[in-house]
Design a protein around this motif. Structure first.
Motif, PDB file in Angstrom:
ATOM      1  N   PRO A 102       0.895  -1.329   0.031  1.00  0.00           N
ATOM      2  CA  PRO A 102      -0.182  -0.206  -0.013  1.00  0.00           C
ATOM      3  C   PRO A 102       0.923   1.363   0.077  1.00  0.00           C
ATOM      4  O   PRO A 102       1.913   1.236   0.597  1.00  0.00           O
ATOM      5  CB  PRO A 102      -0.705  -0.097   1.511  1.00  0.00           C
ATOM      6  CG  PRO A 102       0.034  -1.173   2.294  1.00  0.00           C
ATOM      7  CD  PRO A 102       0.704  -2.058   1.287  1.00  0.00           C
TER       8      PRO A 102
ATOM      9  N   THR B   9      -5.819   6.657  -0.503  1.00  0.00           N
ATOM     10  CA  THR B   9      -5.837   5.288  -0.983  1.00  0.00           C
ATOM     11  C   THR B   9      -4.844   5.014  -1.870  1.00  0.00           C
ATOM     12  O   THR B   9      -4.491   3.631  -2.191  1.00  0.00           O
ATOM     13  CB  THR B   9      -6.994   5.125  -1.668  1.00  0.00           C
ATOM     14  OG1 THR B   9      -6.948   5.906  -2.697  1.00  0.00           O
ATOM     15  CG2 THR B   9      -8.309   5.549  -0.959  1.00  0.00           C
TER      16      THR B   9
ATOM     17  N   ASN C 237       3.156   3.038   2.391  1.00  0.00           N
ATOM     18  CA  ASN C 237       1.954   3.563   3.722  1.00  0.00           C
ATOM     19  C   ASN C 237       2.073   2.568   4.758  1.00  0.00           C
ATOM     20  O   ASN C 237       1.924   1.377   4.796  1.00  0.00           O
ATOM     21  CB  ASN C 237       0.585   3.239   3.156  1.00  0.00           C
ATOM     22  CG  ASN C 237      -0.562   3.865   4.137  1.00  0.00           C
ATOM     23  OD1 ASN C 237      -0.086   4.358   5.154  1.00  0.00           O
ATOM     24  ND2 ASN C 237      -1.872   3.914   3.715  1.00  0.00           N
ATOM     25  N   THR C 238       2.610   3.281   5.963  1.00  0.00           N
ATOM     26  CA  THR C 238       2.875   2.274   7.173  1.00  0.00           C
ATOM     27  C   THR C 238       1.898   2.562   8.210  1.00  0.00           C
ATOM     28  O   THR C 238       2.035   2.230   9.398  1.00  0.00           O
ATOM     29  CB  THR C 238       4.323   2.711   7.471  1.00  0.00           C
ATOM     30  OG1 THR C 238       4.546   4.089   7.711  1.00  0.00           O
ATOM     31  CG2 THR C 238       5.475   2.110   6.671  1.00  0.00           C
TER      32      THR C 238
END
Lengths: 173, 514
Positions: free
Chosen positions: A103, A144, A163-164
């Motif tokens: 992500p 997103t 994305n963490t």
């Protein structure tokens, strides 16, 4: 004999009335195939599948117009879930639509941003905060990673990173 | 729950759990040894699963013993950290920290100067039991005190359950074989533990405290009973728990003592109980009695691989290599390092890791103590694991579901309630490492949650945006309509005027200025 017949006739009549009433009063099961497919998709709304968003893609899948392996952000998990839902054979992701990956999240370089507000309209989930002539920033938890803001930026100040963010999912231990 | 249970009235045996051969003798004998400051202290800022503390010192600065060096972050479950001794801050940098699976964390590196000069910011408070509860909690927070049983949940938070608490249970059960740190603490410093208990009772506004000790810890039982008699506080009583593993698990202990089960997803508060480790109580007493925050703890150093097994009071941040050296060094037999007990501990990759507030045991395993290399065999569905599971789960079922993995089913089967005690591993005749599979599956379950949460959030935002655009569109057409209404309906067109206008436009040549 007669009493038995009367009891059965009465009971079936009663049940019939109950069924008719409940069929009319209770809301019908409105969960269509499109809704179910839409529920499985990751809602990045990136449009990489060739449709304008997740729901149009779901509609196309339900109509048999699109294949189930066109969603790169969903990856194998979404393909497996769709194949189970629809009874279609699972297949590998069609990489002409893009590669699956971790992500991601968009980041605005605030030194470069000129505050043109063009990315605000490009974001499908309103995750960019800003106004004309003010520096913009991305709400990381709500981004997103669809990358639709990147071509909209005239000064190329938006990049993506992994994305963490953990949202508020509680740790499993 | 009955008051005044004594050591004569043992509790009934639980239906779950296993009996383990106690291996505590090695470290039980002999007094708690105090270790002098090592050459270097590595104080990790991330002591528990919460957010790392925020440093308030700079490299090069001199710090005093007990001086706060990092304050709790406001982002949750964070815990303050203090300098364990006086010395100089050499650096603030990433260092390997002891966590399962390995990892690094920002740490304050302190070089002790050996002077043990005390920080004057904290003083002893003699009236501690009469302080208002919120102030007691603030002070405990300030002292960086966390649950020393292993989870390191901030103690102040746990002492703030609201009203309706009927009992405080002090957990001194220590059911893991090998570990005897709590046993040694109770044997030697029961009075300190009870003073801490009295302060905790004041914070909870509660009138009953049960000190739970395991049945095979006779010395500790006698010491606790003697301390209770000496104190003459009839709110505090001793309760003896069967020597079963895992009787010291928080939920298991509460069930054993009160007969009440803490529901899945619930907390001990729900059944009117707060559970604290005896080491935590001692730390609380130390802060109020002596003004010393949590800067040291008792660690059991044991196993066939260490010279002399012992319980050692050691500064937080002491490198394990120095600790083992103090305990007589490695023997030729030393084959592996484990932090925590053999049942729930995790192996350490090397000995350059620091002691944290969670470190209750360093097990230097000898060759014979390490798992023999057994081969995992298929599950034969014997059901032994379900019998011993203290959380009343069906491990064999969970194992099958974890192979998929079918997260929905794992969740409904209660994977979240697994306390990772390792009982199922211990009894499994097929040598299946069930617990590590469950730890993996829990991680997967959590990631799965994250993905579905992200997608639900995205969908909500997307729908909200759709509504917003619709609203903007309808606002625009409303405004247009309003303007049209304001001007009024279009009247008859004057044909003459229109003709004149057209002629005028025609007669103009291109390029003319209007």
């Amino acid at each position: 004999m007669v009493a038995g017949l009367l009891v059965m006739a009465f009971l079936s009549g009663l049940l019939g009335i109950v069924l008719v009433i409940s069929a009319r009063r209770l809301p019908a099961d409105t969960m269509t195939v499109v809704d179910q497919v839409n529920g499985v998709l990751p809602h990045t709304q990136c449009g990489r599948c060739g449709y304008s968003g997740c729901r149009p893609y779901a509609t196309a899948i339900a109509a048999g117009e699109a294949d189930i392996n066109q969603c790169p952000p969903g990856g194998d998990e979404v393909i497996v879930a769709l194949s189970q839902l629809l009874g279609r054979p699972a297949k590998a992701l069609d990489e002409s639509f893009g590669l699956a990956g971790p992500p991601i999240v968009a980041v605005v370089d605030e030194d470069i941003c000129i505050g043109c507000a063009r990315c605000l309209d490009a974001c499908p989930v309103d995750a960019i905060l800003g106004a004309a002539k003010f520096t913009h920033t991305v709400i990381a938890n709500e981004c997103t990673g669809c990358e639709l803001c990147i071509p909209a930026c005239p000064v190329d100040c938006i990049t993506v990173t992994e994305n963490t963010s953990q949202l508020d999912a509680r740790a499993a231990h | 729950m009955t008051n005044g249970r004594t050591s004569n009235q043992a509790l009934p045996l639980p239906a779950w759990g296993i009996r383990l051969e106690s291996r505590k003798v090695d470290s039980e004998t002999g007094a708690i040894k105090k270790m002098p400051p090592p050459g270097e202290l590595i104080v990790a800022l991330k002591q528990n699963i919460g957010v790392p503390a925020e440093t308030i010192v700079q490299p090069g600065e001199r710090v005093l013993k007990g001086q706060p060096i990092a304050i709790a972050s406001r982002w949750g479950l964070s815990v303050a950290v203090h300098a364990p001794t006086s010395g100089a801050v050499m650096a603030i940098e990433e260092r390997p920290i002891p966590v399962a699976g390995g990892g690094t964390g920002e740490s304050v590196i302190i070089e002790p100067d050996g002077k043990e000069e005390r920080y004057a910011g904290y003083v002893a408070q003699m009236n501690s039991k009469r302080l208002p509860p919120p102030q007691i909690r603030n002070e405990i927070m300030e002292a960086g005190i966390v649950g020393m049983g292993g989870a390191l949940f901030p103690t102040a938070t746990k002492l703030n359950p609201g009203s309706g608490i009927q009992a405080l249970i002090l957990n001194g059960v220590e059911c893991e074989p090998y570990i005897s740190a709590d046993n040694a603490l109770l044997t030697e410093r029961s009075d300190q533990v009870l003073r801490g208990a009295a302060i905790m009772l004041a914070a909870l506004d509660c009138d009953e405290c049960l000190v739970a000790v395991k049945a095979d810890m006779a010395e500790a039982q006698a010491a606790v009973q003697a301390a209770i008699d000496a104190l003459g506080d009839d709110r505090i009583s001793l309760v003896v728990v069967p020597a079963f593993y895992p009787a010291g698990g928080e939920r298991q202990l509460i069930e054993l003592i009160t007969g009440k089960e803490v529901q899945a997803g619930g907390l001990p508060w729900d059944v009117g109980v707060v559970c604290q480790n005896v080491g935590t109580a001692a730390a609380v007493a130390k802060f109020f009695d002596e003004g010393e925050p949590l800067i040291s703890r008792i660690v059991t150093v044991t196993g066939d691989g260490v010279g002399t097994a012992a319980n050692i009071e050691v500064m937080i941040g002491t490198p394990i290599v120095d600790l083992v050296e103090f305990a007589g060094g490695y023997t030729d037999d030393a084959a592996g390092l484990v932090m925590g007990g053999p049942m729930m501990g995790f192996s350490l990759p090397h000995d350059q890791l620091p002691v944290t507030k969670a470190t209750n045991c360093i097990l230097v395993a000898g060759q014979a103590e390490l798992d023999p290399s057994v081969r995992e065999m298929p599950c034969i569905r014997c059901g032994e694991c379900a019998r011993v599971c203290p959380a009343a789960l069906m491990p064999q079922q969970l194992l099958a579901l974890a192979r998929g993995p079918d997260y929905e089913a794992l969740e409904s089967q209660g994977l979240q309630d697994c306390i990772q005690c390792g009982c199922c591993d211990y009894v499994c005749p097929s040598y299946i490492p069930l617990t590590s599979r469950f730890i993996e599956a829990k991680q997967g379950l959590w990631e799965n949650h994250l993905v579905s949460q992200r997608s639900a959030l995205a969908l909500r935002r997307f729908d909200a945006r759709g509504e917003r655009l619709e609203r903007r569109e309808s606002d625009r057409s409303d405004e247009l309509q309003r303007q049209v209404d304001e001007i009024g309906p279009a009247g008859e067109i004057d044909a003459d005027a229109l003709r004149q206008l057209k002629q005028r436009v025609k007669s103009k040549k291109p390029g003319d200025k209007t």
